[in-house]
Scaffold this motif. Structure first.
Motif, short mmCIF file in Angstrom:
data_model
loop_
_atom_site.label_atom_id
_atom_site.label_comp_id
_atom_site.label_asym_id
_atom_site.label_seq_id
_atom_site.Cartn_x
_atom_site.Cartn_y
_atom_site.Cartn_z
N ASN A 351 4.24 4.39 6.42
CA ASN A 351 3.25 4.36 5.34
C ASN A 351 2.98 2.92 4.90
O ASN A 351 3.82 2.03 5.09
CB ASN A 351 3.74 5.18 4.13
CG ASN A 351 3.16 6.58 4.13
OD1 ASN A 351 2.00 6.78 4.48
ND2 ASN A 351 3.96 7.56 3.72
N TYR A 352 1.83 2.72 4.27
CA TYR A 352 1.42 1.39 3.82
C TYR A 352 1.40 1.32 2.28
O TYR A 352 1.55 2.31 1.59
CB TYR A 352 0.00 1.08 4.31
CG TYR A 352 -0.14 0.79 5.79
CD1 TYR A 352 -0.84 -0.32 6.24
CD2 TYR A 352 0.41 1.64 6.75
CE1 TYR A 352 -1.01 -0.59 7.60
CE2 TYR A 352 0.25 1.39 8.10
CZ TYR A 352 -0.46 0.28 8.51
OH TYR A 352 -0.62 0.03 9.85
N TYR A 353 1.17 0.11 1.78
CA TYR A 353 0.80 -0.15 0.38
C TYR A 353 1.88 0.20 -0.64
O TYR A 353 1.61 0.78 -1.68
CB TYR A 353 -0.50 0.58 0.01
CG TYR A 353 -1.56 0.50 1.07
CD1 TYR A 353 -1.90 -0.71 1.67
CD2 TYR A 353 -2.21 1.66 1.51
CE1 TYR A 353 -2.86 -0.77 2.67
CE2 TYR A 353 -3.17 1.61 2.50
CZ TYR A 353 -3.49 0.39 3.09
OH TYR A 353 -4.43 0.34 4.07
N MET A 354 3.11 -0.16 -0.36
CA MET A 354 4.19 -0.02 -1.33
C MET A 354 4.57 -1.42 -1.79
O MET A 354 5.07 -2.23 -1.02
CB MET A 354 5.38 0.74 -0.72
CG MET A 354 5.09 2.23 -0.58
SD MET A 354 6.03 3.06 0.73
CE MET A 354 5.08 2.59 2.18
N ASN A 355 4.30 -1.68 -3.05
CA ASN A 355 4.33 -3.03 -3.61
C ASN A 355 5.66 -3.37 -4.25
O ASN A 355 6.21 -2.57 -5.02
CB ASN A 355 3.23 -3.16 -4.66
CG ASN A 355 2.17 -4.15 -4.26
OD1 ASN A 355 2.49 -5.25 -3.82
ND2 ASN A 355 0.92 -3.76 -4.43
N MET A 356 6.15 -4.57 -3.99
CA MET A 356 7.41 -5.04 -4.57
C MET A 356 7.22 -5.48 -6.03
O MET A 356 6.12 -5.72 -6.50
CB MET A 356 7.93 -6.25 -3.79
CG MET A 356 8.18 -6.01 -2.34
SD MET A 356 8.69 -7.55 -1.50
CE MET A 356 7.12 -8.44 -1.40
N GLY A 357 8.35 -5.64 -6.70
CA GLY A 357 8.39 -6.28 -8.01
C GLY A 357 9.67 -7.07 -8.12
O GLY A 357 10.67 -6.76 -7.47
N VAL A 358 9.67 -8.12 -8.96
CA VAL A 358 10.84 -8.99 -9.05
C VAL A 358 10.94 -9.58 -10.44
O VAL A 358 9.93 -9.80 -11.12
CB VAL A 358 10.76 -10.12 -7.99
CG1 VAL A 358 9.63 -11.08 -8.29
CG2 VAL A 358 12.08 -10.85 -7.84
N ASP A 359 12.16 -9.81 -10.89
CA ASP A 359 12.41 -10.61 -12.09
C ASP A 359 12.91 -11.97 -11.63
O ASP A 359 13.94 -12.05 -10.94
CB ASP A 359 13.45 -9.94 -12.99
CG ASP A 359 13.90 -10.86 -14.12
OD1 ASP A 359 13.03 -11.46 -14.75
OD2 ASP A 359 15.12 -10.97 -14.35
N THR A 360 12.18 -13.03 -11.97
CA THR A 360 12.48 -14.35 -11.42
C THR A 360 13.69 -15.01 -12.06
O THR A 360 14.13 -16.06 -11.59
CB THR A 360 11.27 -15.28 -11.58
OG1 THR A 360 10.94 -15.40 -12.97
CG2 THR A 360 10.06 -14.73 -10.83
#
Length: 469
Positions: A351-360
């Motif tokens: 599958n496509y289009y699974m977006n990451m997230g991060v705390d810098t």
């Protein structure tokens, strides 16, 4: 759940357009210099002493079509924490989400939906799904003493909305491609050095730059002005990111990873920006469909290619040292080899289009998959260099495993059962986007089945099943 619609007012007409690649005719004076109050002081990395454990606290169905409490089809595409007006480079505990025709603002501490904006049939032409959002903090005086947060959201029919959440008003709407009904905005990013400049990435690969202006309060009068169009070099611009130290706008596209050096003088003179293509490895013949990019730190870019089963992290500064000029003017390329990367093992989904997230600050990175599972990575030791890896000049290491896999919990869903619909987990649950709150205290995930999922750091005290709100 009660729906709260923001008041809406149509903005002034969009600026007159000229052919792609040129500028519109400004209807007000544009200053091509960075904001006087711009400062970038990257917060120091902080390693938490707590175990990286999270438990589910709020699962909310907030973007339902026609207020249907059993709507399991509306996709929620984006989530992003609000910047702290008083502390630049810090965030609040309010997260914005967009999907369907609505934008929600949610306090992750208690799960309260503070505000909801919904495009109703009177203002929307057909189905205008919202796919992208971004925040900016505007200075209302020359000294930057009075500031306000605004949120831009966009999607189908290239419609961009400007919202001032504190006042509960959507004060401006405009279209980036008014003569093409099928045009879609895939990604948005405000330029940190110029808080009113909005980059809009499109499905056809073009990136437009608009100056949305500072609204004149209390009337909110402002007219967006088109400044330039960066011509397509690949297809869909799925994501936009920015590096302060390199002054680079980074685009994750269907067809490659590209970066443009932002030069205000060139923008004013309508000259093409210098572009660099980062050439990533192929895996099993699968080329570069960059369906997610984000900044782990200002010099560390995380990039995810569809069908690669890995997330790549590398230093922009180190890879830019190796770039070479191509045949085209002002175009460079650099090969990001495997020994320059920190690799994270991720799902082998197709599958496509699974977006990451991060705390810098805590360097917690999260990416969901198509089973409703969140893959959580603790990168702090690699970022600080206490564990040697290519991103700090060390030798290649084996792909990093997630420190936690947060499985989709067992939910009691009375509304779905009442409507005699299939259970949420009957079909694939695609986690479209994740966001991590300041210091990694909460994780927010939004899904293909109309759920905003909030997880809290720590151990679950109450083992009762979570139910949708």
């Amino acid at each position: 759940m009660t729906e709260e619609k923001l008041s809406q007012r149509e903005g002034g007409p969009a600026t007159k357009r000229v052919k792609a690649g040129s500028r519109g005719i400004p209807q007000r004076k544009i200053e091509y210099k960075q904001d006087a109050g711009y400062r970038f002081n990257e917060p120091a990395v902080k390693e938490s002493q707590e175990d990286v454990e999270f438990y589910p606290v709020h699962f909310l169905r907030t973007h339902s079509k026609n207020n249907d409490p059993a709507d399991v089809q509306t996709q929620i595409w984006q989530c992003l924490f609000e910047p702290n007006v008083e502390q630049p480079q810090h965030m609040t505990d309010v997260v914005a989400t967009c999907g369907g025709s609505s934008v929600c603002f949610i306090n992750v501490d208690d799960g309260e939906v503070i505000l909801k904006y919904n495009r109703n049939a009177k203002t929307a032409s057909g189905v205008e799904n919202l796919y992208a959002l971004t925040w900016s903090t505007l200075s209302l005086d020359e000294f930057g003493l009075k500031r306000m947060n605004i949120l831009a959201a966009a999607g189908a029919r290239s419609t961009v909305l400007l919202i001032h959440p504190d006042a509960g008003v959507c004060y401006q709407m405009f279209r980036t491609v008014p003569n093409k009904a099928a045009a879609v905005v895939c990604s948005l990013l405000f330029y940190p050095k110029k808080a009113t400049w909005l980059f809009c990435g499109h499905e056809d690969g073009q990136i437009q730059l608009w100056d949305v202006g500072i609204p004149s309060l209390p009337s909110y009068e402002t007219t967006p002005v088109h400044l330039m169009t960066i011509p397509p070099v690949a297809r869909d611009v799925f994501n936009l990111a920015y590096s302060h130290s390199q002054d680079l706008l980074i685009g994750g596209c269907d067809g490659g990873l590209h970066a443009w050096k932002i030069d205000m003088q060139k923008i004013e003179n309508n000259e093409r920006l210098e572009r660099t293509e980062f050439i990533l490895p192929e895996v099993d013949g699968n080329g570069p469909v960059l369906d997610s990019v984000c900044m782990v730190r200002d010099d560390l870019l995380a990039a995810k290619c569809a069908l690669h089963g890995q997330i790549y992290i590398f230093s922009l500064a180190e890879t830019l040292k190796l770039r070479t000029e191509s045949k085209a003017t002002n175009v460079f390329e650099t090969v990001v080899s495997g020994d320059m990367m920190l690799k994270l093992r991720w799902s082998d989904t197709d599958n496509y289009y699974m977006n990451m997230g991060v705390d810098t600050v805590s360097c917690i990175l999260v990416c969901g998959d198509d089973k409703g599972t969140l893959w959580v990575y603790d990168l702090v030791k690699y970022v600080t260099g206490s564990v040697s890896s290519p991103i700090t000049g060390g030798s290649p290491v084996a792909p990093v495993e997630p420190v936690a896999l947060l499985d989709w919990p067992e939910l009691e869903d009375a509304e779905v059962e009442k409507a005699r619909k299939l259970r949420l987990d009957t079909y694939d649950i695609v986690v479209d986007k994740c966001a991590v709150s300041p210091n990694g205290r909460h994780i927010v995930a939004v899904t293909s089945n109309n759920m905003v999922c909030i997880w809290k750091r720590g151990k679950e005290e109450d083992e009762n099943e979570q139910s949708p709100s």
